[in-house]
Design an enzyme around this catalytic site. Structure first.
Site, mmCIF file in Angstrom:
data_model
loop_
_atom_site.group_PDB
_atom_site.id
_atom_site.type_symbol
_atom_site.label_atom_id
_atom_site.label_comp_id
_atom_site.label_asym_id
_atom_site.label_seq_id
_atom_site.Cartn_x
_atom_site.Cartn_y
_atom_site.Cartn_z
ATOM 1 N N GLU A 306 0.692 -1.255 0.075
ATOM 2 C CA GLU A 306 -0.004 -0.006 0.142
ATOM 3 C C GLU A 306 0.753 1.353 -0.024
ATOM 4 O O GLU A 306 0.699 2.187 0.915
ATOM 5 C CB GLU A 306 -1.032 -0.058 1.062
ATOM 6 C CG GLU A 306 -1.815 -1.241 1.378
ATOM 7 C CD GLU A 306 -2.736 -1.211 2.296
ATOM 8 O OE1 GLU A 306 -2.627 -0.533 3.364
ATOM 9 O OE2 GLU A 306 -4.019 -1.737 1.913
ATOM 10 N N ASP A 380 -7.978 -9.388 4.279
ATOM 11 C CA ASP A 380 -7.824 -8.063 4.964
ATOM 12 C C ASP A 380 -8.652 -7.981 6.105
ATOM 13 O O ASP A 380 -9.775 -7.123 6.042
ATOM 14 C CB ASP A 380 -7.789 -6.695 4.182
ATOM 15 C CG ASP A 380 -7.318 -5.493 4.874
ATOM 16 O OD1 ASP A 380 -7.056 -5.512 6.017
ATOM 17 O OD2 ASP A 380 -7.328 -4.604 4.052
ATOM 18 N N GLU A 408 -12.610 -2.326 12.151
ATOM 19 C CA GLU A 408 -12.650 -1.471 10.904
ATOM 20 C C GLU A 408 -13.729 -2.189 9.934
ATOM 21 O O GLU A 408 -14.382 -1.339 9.281
ATOM 22 C CB GLU A 408 -11.290 -1.765 10.359
ATOM 23 C CG GLU A 408 -11.197 -1.069 8.806
ATOM 24 C CD GLU A 408 -9.768 -1.066 8.217
ATOM 25 O OE1 GLU A 408 -8.986 -1.845 8.937
ATOM 26 O OE2 GLU A 408 -9.771 -0.508 6.952
HETATM 27 C C1 BDP Z 1 -6.096 -2.081 6.161
HETATM 28 C C2 BDP Z 1 -6.468 -0.775 6.552
HETATM 29 C C3 BDP Z 1 -5.400 0.073 6.347
HETATM 30 C C4 BDP Z 1 -4.048 -0.342 7.032
HETATM 31 C C5 BDP Z 1 -3.953 -1.950 6.266
HETATM 32 C C6 BDP Z 1 -2.768 -2.589 6.988
HETATM 33 O O1 BDP Z 1 -7.566 -0.158 5.756
HETATM 34 O O2 BDP Z 1 -5.647 1.218 6.872
HETATM 35 O O3 BDP Z 1 -2.902 0.241 6.880
HETATM 36 O O4 BDP Z 1 -5.078 -2.616 6.470
HETATM 37 O O5 BDP Z 1 -2.926 -3.625 7.662
HETATM 38 O O6 BDP Z 1 -7.159 -2.848 6.505
HETATM 39 O O7 BDP Z 1 -1.492 -2.366 6.726
#
Ligand code: BDP
Length: 720
Positions: A306, A380, A408
């Site tokens: 990401e 996720d 979340e």
């Molecule tokens: C996702 C979240 C994000 C996190 C990412 C992570 O939306 O904010 O940074 O996981 O675990 O679910 O790195």
């Protein structure tokens, strides 16, 4: 004072006592109401002794003072001659100790954090001893003993030896230095960086107490989307201040390391892990950190995921990146927790396969002080996912799970979703890596796959809200995480019951409905009204709040919903069998057998592994469309039952917490309906089938739900 004033003052005091903002968590120590239990305790607990001097022993003395003063009707004095005390907390090496030799032998073999609690006859009276191999073990024993009192268990025949099954039990805070919390729904960060190191908030102590009481022994203070600034001297001073507060409670501090820190704060031209200057920079940085925090735990790293920098920016692999940091930490005994949450939109592969594809070929190449941190499922933190194939997939590398305690994808902090069943579902899944019974839990604790360290991480749901977690029931998820990290064999029900007894009351007429009609079914309710039958990742874009099965046309395909549900006029679901992405092949053949055929695949994972026609006949005999609708409707019904159950408990719960939870359940019902209506209407545009007869029709049309927007939903990543 006039009589009427006396009455008013009395009522005011009562109101005050009864009002409860939840700050005390499960460490409430309210007066034991059952007289027989109280008398039985008083008959034994005449005085207590905690010989010795250390900050940890001070913590124990303070906790006992606080607890006994309110739990029991009469004071329990501190014994000036400890050996005369009827409750003695004492190191296993102390000569004054007199406990069963077998139990003591067992304790001595059980490591630094283990403890023994036993009752012995001493003359005519009973005596309780809490003993351990270290002061931290004594602290854990002390908290366990208080739990016994708080949950009204007998103390006249205790013989308990307890040791954690996992070495590092760690909370991950996704907290930023500006006090925002990524995916945080309970206010601001509890870490007030600006005022540190000079102002030590009382909350830091209470946070540490709460963690120690459930065996959590480590914390990552900063977000995985890391800011290199935390590694500068100005912030290390602040980190030191927190580490100093946490140390007596047995809690080690970790930080997230931004891979590009050598460039950003070190002034180097590169962060290439094979570059000698970069390696030296990290070595010096690590040494500097240990000067501030001599028992620093290590780094957690999110790399090449990401948009975060990582070794692949320099054409190096994850092992080369992780090992470089591990080498810097090794002389000090520090760890690297290297996250396996990696995926790349330039790779046309099913996103759920990418972590395994990247890490499997590197198995065996990581240093002994590296541990790969793997999310419970391969996507996720969805309301339901199968277990991640890296559990059992890596056999020559340390592996730890990462769970998400913050909700979340499960309705933020306004939805009651008790997560122990979710954690357990993963932990109890059989990887088959070493034959039947190779559960994820036994893989990560080192029983079936040899490791040299074990760990268990959870993304915290803690914030500055008065009750810490936003929802009062969010506290149960923090609690359950800690209890399962200590002992993954505990059942969700047992943990829920313990928590309810400590948080609300020991009254059976309250425990049963809360545990069995609210907490235990709550996670399944969320799955039903959000993502039933294996659906996943159909939430609103970016904020992840509310439904968004229509989300399409975003910069990356794997951030859309349509990528995952693949609905069209013919059917719905992601085919991960050999006819599709074949993600299934990443599992052991025995696991593949369970999911490979749509006819056999359990309903809960059906659309995770299969793309099926709308009129596919499910196990119930109903069509897929009807079954999907029924799940969505059942989810809403389950919330209604939770609400009704809670309302029936009005007289048994203090007004403040009753109303708070009641309001949140109302919000949950409203949002469950929103999820249900939006999803059913959306999928209906493809199935073209009717909502089964007898079910209430959505009040609004699909366009209405699609237009709703939530630009200020909490927890959003600022840069997205
Ligand atoms: C996702 C979240 C994000 C996190 C990412 C992570 O939306 O904010 O940074 O996981 O675990 O679910 O790195």
């Amino acid at each position: 004072m006039k009589r009427s004033w006396l009455v008013i003052t009395f009522l005011f005091c009562c109101f005050h006592i009864n009002a409860d903002n939840g700050y005390r968590l499960w460490l409430r120590y309210d007066r034991i109401t059952d007289a027989a239990t109280r008398n039985a305790y008083q008959a034994i607990l005449k005085s207590y002794g905690v010989p010795g001097n250390s900050p940890t022993l001070d913590v124990i003395r303070n906790e006992f003072k606080l607890a006994f003063a309110s739990l029991l009707a009469q004071p329990v004095p501190y014994a000036s001659v400890p050996e005369n005390a009827t409750l003695l907390i004492i190191r296993a090496t102390d000569e004054r100790l007199a406990v069963d030799r077998n139990l003591l032998q067992q304790l001595k073999k059980s490591g630094n954090e283990a403890y023994l609690i036993s009752t012995a006859q001493s003359g005519k009276s009973k005596r309780i001893m809490i003993t351990a191999n270290s002061d931290i073990g004594l602290l854990y024993g002390a908290f366990h003993f208080l739990r016994i009192l708080q949950t009204n268990q007998r103390i006249d025949q205790l013989a308990i030896v307890s040791a954690p099954k996992i070495n590092i039990r760690i909370l991950n805070h996704w907290d930023n230095l500006d006090r925002t919390v990524e995916r945080g729904y309970a206010g601001a960060s509890i870490f007030d960086w600006h005022k540190l190191p000079d102002h030590i908030d009382k909350r830091y102590h209470d946070y540490a107490r709460a963690n120690a009481s459930i065996g959590i022994n480590a914390t990552v203070l900063t977000n995985v989307n890391a800011n290199a600034r935390v590694l500068t001297p100005m912030y290390l001073e602040k980190v030191k201040a927190l580490a100093d507060v946490f140390r007596p409670y047995g809690i080690k501090v970790y930080l997230t390391a931004r891979f590009s820190a050598p460039i950003e704060i070190g002034g180097l031209a590169t962060a290439d892990p094979l570059n000698a200057e970069v390696q030296n920079w990290w070595k010096n940085k690590v040494k500097e950190i240990y000067d501030y925090v001599p028992d620093f735990g290590g780094f957690v790293v999110k790399a090449n995921s990401e948009g975060q920098p990582g070794p692949q920016n320099y054409s190096r692999n994850h092992a080369e990146g992780a090992n470089m940091l591990a080498d810097a930490l090794q002389p000090f005994g520090g760890m690297v927790m290297w996250r396996a949450f990696v995926y790349d939109n330039k790779v046309p592969e099913d996103r759920t396969k990418q972590a395994y594809n990247e890490f499997k070929p590197l198995d065996g190449q990581f240093r002994p002080n590296v541990i790969i941190q793997v999310k419970n499922g391969p996507l996720d933190f969805q309301p339901r996912e199968p277990f991640h194939p890296l559990f059992g997939g890596l056999t020559k590398t340390n592996v730890m799970p990462e769970f998400q305690i913050t909700q979340e994808y499960l309705g933020f902090s306004t939805h009651l979703a008790y997560l122990a069943p979710l954690f357990k579902e993963c932990l109890d899944s059989d990887t088959h890596v070493n034959g039947k019974g190779s559960t994820v839990a036994r893989v990560i604790d080192g029983t079936v796959v040899k490791n040299n360290v074990s760990a268990f991480a959870g993304v915290a749901n803690i914030g500055s809200d008065m009750n810490w977690t936003g929802h009062h029931f969010g506290q149960a998820n923090w609690y359950a995480f800690g209890r399962l990290a200590w002992d993954h064999d505990l059942s969700s029900e047992a943990i829920a019951e313990e928590w309810v007894r400590m948080t609300f009351s020991n009254e059976a007429s309250l425990i049963k409905p809360i545990v069995s009609q609210m907490m235990i079914p709550s996670r399944e309710a969320v799955v039903n009204y959000m993502t039933p039958m294996g659906l996943h990742h159909i939430m609103g874009y970016n904020h992840h709040y509310g439904p968004g099965p229509w989300v399409a046309d975003k910069p990356r395909q794997d951030w859309t919903s349509v990528y995952y549900h693949r609905a069209d006029s013919l059917g719905v679901g992601f085919d991960r069998t050999e006819n599709g992405s074949n993600a299934l092949e990443q599992y052991h053949p025995e696991v593949q057998k369970i999911y490979a055929s749509a006819a056999q695949c359990p309903d809960q994972y059906l659309l995770w592994f299969h793309h099926l026609p709308w009129d596919f006949k499910t196990k119930s005999g109903k069509t897929l469309w009807d079954e999907m609708c029924l799940h969505y409707y059942r989810g809403v019904e389950q919330v209604r039952i939770m609400r009704k159950t809670w309302q029936g408990l009005k007289e048994k719960i203090d007004e403040e917490r009753f109303t708070h939870v009641d309001n949140f359940l109302r919000i949950q019902e409203k949002e469950a309906i929103l999820w249900r209506n939006a999803c059913v209407l959306y999928f209906q545009t493809f199935s073209k089938m009717e909502i089964p007869a007898g079910l209430e029709q959505p009040e609004k049309d699909l366009a209405y739900y699609q237009k709703l927007s939530f630009p200020y939903a909490p927890g959003i990543r600022p840069e997205w």
